[in-house]
Structure formats: C-alpha cells, structure tokens
Design a protein around this motif. Structure first.
Motif, PDB file in Angstrom:
ATOM      1  N   PRO A  45       0.900  -1.248  -0.084  1.00 46.52           N
ATOM      2  CA  PRO A  45       0.047  -0.020   0.013  1.00 46.52           C
ATOM      3  C   PRO A  45       0.870   1.364   0.021  1.00 46.52           C
ATOM      4  O   PRO A  45       1.989   1.262   0.164  1.00 46.52           O
ATOM      5  CB  PRO A  45      -0.663  -0.107   1.514  1.00 46.52           C
ATOM      6  N   ALA A  46       0.382   2.446  -0.176  1.00 46.94           N
ATOM      7  CA  ALA A  46       0.833   3.826  -0.098  1.00 46.94           C
ATOM      8  C   ALA A  46       1.108   4.132   1.412  1.00 46.94           C
ATOM      9  O   ALA A  46       0.019   3.842   2.092  1.00 46.94           O
ATOM     10  CB  ALA A  46       0.275   4.596  -0.869  1.00 46.94           C
ATOM     11  N   LEU A  47       2.000   4.621   1.800  1.00 46.75           N
ATOM     12  CA  LEU A  47       2.217   5.564   3.193  1.00 46.75           C
ATOM     13  C   LEU A  47       1.112   6.465   3.139  1.00 46.75           C
ATOM     14  O   LEU A  47       0.576   7.118   2.124  1.00 46.75           O
ATOM     15  CB  LEU A  47       3.567   6.333   2.780  1.00 46.75           C
ATOM     16  N   THR A  50      -5.461   4.251   4.349  1.00 49.39           N
ATOM     17  CA  THR A  50      -6.114   4.035   5.481  1.00 49.39           C
ATOM     18  C   THR A  50      -6.456   2.540   5.311  1.00 49.39           C
ATOM     19  O   THR A  50      -6.605   2.119   4.242  1.00 49.39           O
ATOM     20  CB  THR A  50      -7.593   4.813   5.256  1.00 49.39           C
ATOM     21  N   MET A  51      -5.988   1.834   6.456  1.00 48.36           N
ATOM     22  CA  MET A  51      -6.313   0.307   6.506  1.00 48.36           C
ATOM     23  C   MET A  51      -7.682   0.195   7.066  1.00 48.36           C
ATOM     24  O   MET A  51      -8.007   0.614   8.234  1.00 48.36           O
ATOM     25  CB  MET A  51      -5.371  -0.271   7.285  1.00 48.36           C
ATOM     26  N   GLU A  55     -10.114  -5.876   4.981  1.00 46.09           N
ATOM     27  CA  GLU A  55     -10.216  -5.700   3.559  1.00 46.09           C
ATOM     28  C   GLU A  55      -8.511  -5.370   3.239  1.00 46.09           C
ATOM     29  O   GLU A  55      -7.741  -5.315   4.017  1.00 46.09           O
ATOM     30  CB  GLU A  55     -10.703  -4.001   3.532  1.00 46.09           C
ATOM     31  N   GLY A  56      -8.491  -6.114   1.987  1.00 46.03           N
ATOM     32  CA  GLY A  56      -7.215  -6.283   1.515  1.00 46.03           C
ATOM     33  C   GLY A  56      -6.412  -4.838   1.255  1.00 46.03           C
ATOM     34  O   GLY A  56      -6.865  -3.765   1.010  1.00 46.03           O
ATOM     35  N   PHE A  57      -5.261  -5.043   1.801  1.00 45.53           N
ATOM     36  CA  PHE A  57      -4.314  -3.855   1.852  1.00 45.53           C
ATOM     37  C   PHE A  57      -3.037  -3.996   1.101  1.00 45.53           C
ATOM     38  O   PHE A  57      -2.224  -3.278   0.651  1.00 45.53           O
ATOM     39  CB  PHE A  57      -3.963  -3.182   3.243  1.00 45.53           C
ATOM     40  N   ALA A  58      -2.645  -5.301   0.904  1.00 42.18           N
ATOM     41  CA  ALA A  58      -1.712  -5.647   0.107  1.00 42.18           C
ATOM     42  C   ALA A  58      -1.818  -7.138  -0.519  1.00 42.18           C
ATOM     43  O   ALA A  58      -2.704  -7.758  -0.308  1.00 42.18           O
ATOM     44  CB  ALA A  58      -0.320  -5.687   1.180  1.00 42.18           C
ATOM     45  N   GLY A  75      -6.936   1.812  10.849  1.00 42.05           N
ATOM     46  CA  GLY A  75      -5.987   2.966  11.191  1.00 42.05           C
ATOM     47  C   GLY A  75      -5.312   3.658   9.842  1.00 42.05           C
ATOM     48  O   GLY A  75      -5.539   3.341   8.883  1.00 42.05           O
ATOM     49  N   THR A  76      -4.245   4.050  10.148  1.00 40.77           N
ATOM     50  CA  THR A  76      -3.318   4.862   8.995  1.00 40.77           C
ATOM     51  C   THR A  76      -1.881   4.130   9.016  1.00 40.77           C
ATOM     52  O   THR A  76      -1.309   3.918   9.738  1.00 40.77           O
ATOM     53  CB  THR A  76      -3.214   6.334   9.298  1.00 40.77           C
ATOM     54  N   ILE A  77      -1.621   3.910   7.518  1.00 37.14           N
ATOM     55  CA  ILE A  77      -0.435   2.940   7.544  1.00 37.14           C
ATOM     56  C   ILE A  77       0.820   4.190   7.409  1.00 37.14           C
ATOM     57  O   ILE A  77       0.746   5.424   6.699  1.00 37.14           O
ATOM     58  CB  ILE A  77      -0.252   2.291   5.998  1.00 37.14           C
ATOM     59  N   THR A  78       1.410   4.006   8.477  1.00 37.10           N
ATOM     60  CA  THR A  78       2.370   4.946   8.886  1.00 37.10           C
ATOM     61  C   THR A  78       4.029   4.636   8.325  1.00 37.10           C
ATOM     62  O   THR A  78       4.992   5.458   8.407  1.00 37.10           O
ATOM     63  CB  THR A  78       2.734   5.047  10.228  1.00 37.10           C
TER      64      THR A  78
END
Length: 127
Positions: A45-47, A50-51, A55-58, A75-78
C-alpha cells in the motif's frame, strides 16, 4: 525482530505485533508463507493509506498463487517495508522480522481479544 510467542494472529494468517496501545506492525505468518511457496512479488500500500479492518491492503504473489493480505485493524499506514519490493524473498526467509509488511497507527481502542496467541494459532493451523 518479533518473537512468534509475542505476536497475535488472525484466521487469515496475518500476524500483529503490538508496539504500543495504538500502534502495530503487521506481516504474514510462516504458515502462510509455506502455503504460498516462493514469494516473487509484493504489492504494497501507499504511505498514509487508510487500513480498513478485514479489507485487503496488500497482495503477495508467489510461484504458486496470489493472495491478498487483510487488515486486522482500522488505522493509518505510517510505515511500509519497501525493501520487499526489491527483495520479496524476505517474506520466505524471515516472515516475523525482516518480512514485516506495514506499521499502522490504530484508530480507536486496540482489542487483542479477537486474535489468537501463538499457541492457539499453531493449534488452528494444525487442524
């Protein structure tokens, strides 16, 4: 380096390392990596994406198949482990340390009760 005994696991084979009460690191288990076979590509995912929970994120692609990685939290991917783009084999070689995928700033309260500990997860995958 995360020790498996200190991690939590989902039914979808993601692991969660609780870094603080609102911050986690996420990857996929050694069992998931074994099932996939040799990993050849990881779509990250991109920095600051929102995760969303469940749901799929990668996506992880191997010589055998392709598999989505699902969010165990909101949450937010940091942080993303962008070294996986050039070295996807880190997932095979070291799924609990160098093969981590993302770090997430969790929205709301973190509830670890919905996940399995390492012992329960090992029992789950042996069935």
């Amino acid at each position: 380096m995360a020790e498996k005994e200190k991690l939590y696991f989902t039914n979808e084979h993601e692991w969660i390392e609780v870094i603080s009460e609102d911050y986690v690191r996420i990857g996929i288990s050694d069992y998931a990596v074994e099932q996939l076979g040799d990993v050849v590509f990881v779509e990250l995912p991109a920095l600051n994406d929102t995760m969303k929970k469940e749901e799929g994120f990668a996506t992880v692609e191997s010589v055998k198949s392709s598999s989505d990685i699902y969010g165990p939290v909101e949450g937010t991917i940091t942080k993303i482990n962008d070294s996986l783009e050039d070295e996807p084999e880190k997932l095979n070689d070291s799924p609990f340390s160098a093969g981590w995928i993302v770090e997430v700033q969790v929205s709301g309260m973190l509830d670890t009760k919905e996940w399995m500990d390492a012992k329960a997860y090992d029992e789950f995958v042996s069935e």
